[in-house]
Design a protein around this motif. Structure first.
Motif, PDB file in Angstrom:
ATOM      1  N   VAL A 122       0.860  -1.180   0.000  1.00  0.00           N
ATOM      2  CA  VAL A 122       0.000   0.000   0.000  1.00  0.00           C
ATOM      3  C   VAL A 122       0.899   1.234   0.000  1.00  0.00           C
ATOM      4  N   ARG A 123       0.718   2.092  -1.003  1.00  0.00           N
ATOM      5  CA  ARG A 123       1.531   3.312  -1.123  1.00  0.00           C
ATOM      6  C   ARG A 123       0.827   4.524  -0.552  1.00  0.00           C
ATOM      7  N   GLU A 124      -0.502   4.546  -0.692  1.00  0.00           N
ATOM      8  CA  GLU A 124      -1.248   5.734  -0.280  1.00  0.00           C
ATOM      9  C   GLU A 124      -2.686   5.324   0.042  1.00  0.00           C
ATOM     10  N   THR A 125      -3.278   5.961   1.052  1.00  0.00           N
ATOM     11  CA  THR A 125      -4.686   5.709   1.371  1.00  0.00           C
ATOM     12  C   THR A 125      -5.427   7.040   1.496  1.00  0.00           C
ATOM     13  N   GLN A 126      -6.697   6.992   1.149  1.00  0.00           N
ATOM     14  CA  GLN A 126      -7.545   8.181   1.268  1.00  0.00           C
ATOM     15  C   GLN A 126      -8.944   7.710   1.646  1.00  0.00           C
ATOM     16  N   THR A 127      -9.487   8.236   2.750  1.00  0.00           N
ATOM     17  CA  THR A 127     -10.864   7.932   3.128  1.00  0.00           C
ATOM     18  C   THR A 127     -11.782   8.797   2.279  1.00  0.00           C
ATOM     19  N   VAL A 128     -12.666   8.154   1.498  1.00  0.00           N
ATOM     20  CA  VAL A 128     -13.556   8.898   0.615  1.00  0.00           C
ATOM     21  C   VAL A 128     -14.976   8.988   1.168  1.00  0.00           C
ATOM     22  N   TYR A 129     -15.294   8.167   2.186  1.00  0.00           N
ATOM     23  CA  TYR A 129     -16.591   8.247   2.848  1.00  0.00           C
ATOM     24  C   TYR A 129     -16.420   7.740   4.267  1.00  0.00           C
ATOM     25  N   GLU A 130     -17.051   8.432   5.220  1.00  0.00           N
ATOM     26  CA  GLU A 130     -17.021   8.022   6.623  1.00  0.00           C
ATOM     27  C   GLU A 130     -18.449   8.072   7.140  1.00  0.00           C
ATOM     28  N   GLY A 131     -18.997   6.935   7.523  1.00  0.00           N
ATOM     29  CA  GLY A 131     -20.359   6.871   8.040  1.00  0.00           C
ATOM     30  C   GLY A 131     -20.392   6.154   9.374  1.00  0.00           C
TER      31      GLY A 131
ATOM     32  N   LYS B 167      -9.877   4.490  -0.383  1.00  0.00           N
ATOM     33  CA  LYS B 167      -9.230   4.263  -1.677  1.00  0.00           C
ATOM     34  C   LYS B 167      -7.745   4.058  -1.406  1.00  0.00           C
ATOM     35  N   GLN B 168      -7.196   2.979  -1.919  1.00  0.00           N
ATOM     36  CA  GLN B 168      -5.778   2.677  -1.747  1.00  0.00           C
ATOM     37  C   GLN B 168      -5.072   2.660  -3.099  1.00  0.00           C
TER      38      GLN B 168
END
Length: 183
Positions: free
Chosen positions: A7-16, A23-24
């Motif tokens: 895994v190089r990068e992560t981004q949370t695109v939705y938090e519920g 997204k990784q």
């Protein structure tokens, strides 16, 4: 030999409140890059509730995700009270959904529900020695939860299985485990 992705990068695109979507950016074993969309879901429990050795309690309820009714074993998500002891969630769900308590609760297994895109994990329990809960001690059902409780015999569930009519994963797992127990 199977290789691990990096895994190089992560981004949370939705938090519920029940799940989040991440997204990784990953590097594959062969050096190519790819994207993974992962649903992180709170753990859950499901219960095989046996009023006797030949019957299991199932719920028929409408599920918006499929736009139809489904016959399933009771289940619920863990919350902050339950993470160290999922059995607490079992007791709560038996009360909220089936309006019973259990003299005996046993964890039998656990499984990832959809590893292709989610880390959702479900603990499967058996509940026996069921007793009705007095109305004054019943917990409220979840908002909008409307269900019918059915006591289904092993033979009736076996016929549903053979006809391909058990289409809920946790209920299918429960039936197969019940078949194993009856051996």
């Amino acid at each position: 030999m199977a290789e691990r992705e990096q895994v190089r990068e992560t981004q949370t695109v939705y938090e519920g409140p029940i799940f989040s979507v991440e997204k990784q950016a990953v590097t594959l074993f062969n050096g190519q890059t790819s994207q993974r969309d992962i649903v992180h879901h709170v753990p859950a429990i499901a219960v095989m509730a046996f009023p006797d050795e030949d019957h299991m309690l199932l719920e028929k309820q409408y599920r918006a995700t499929i736009g139809d009714f489904i016959l399933e074993i009771p289940a619920g998500k863990l919350d902050a009270r339950d993470f160290d002891e999922p059995e607490h969630a079992v007791i709560r769900e038996l009360n909220e959904e089936l309006r019973v308590s259990a003299g005996h609760i046993q964890r039998v297994t656990g499984f990832y529900e959809t590893v292709g895109f989610s880390d959702a994990y479900m603990h499967l329990y058996i509940a026996r020695d069921l007793q009705p809960i007095p109305v004054a001690n019943q917990l409220p059902r979840d908002l909008g939860e409307s269900l019918d409780i059915e006591s289904v015999s092993f033979e009736a569930l076996k016929r549903l299985f053979e006809a391909g009519e058990i289409n809920d994963q946790k209920t299918l797992t429960a039936f197969l485990y019940w078949s194993y127990l009856r051996g």
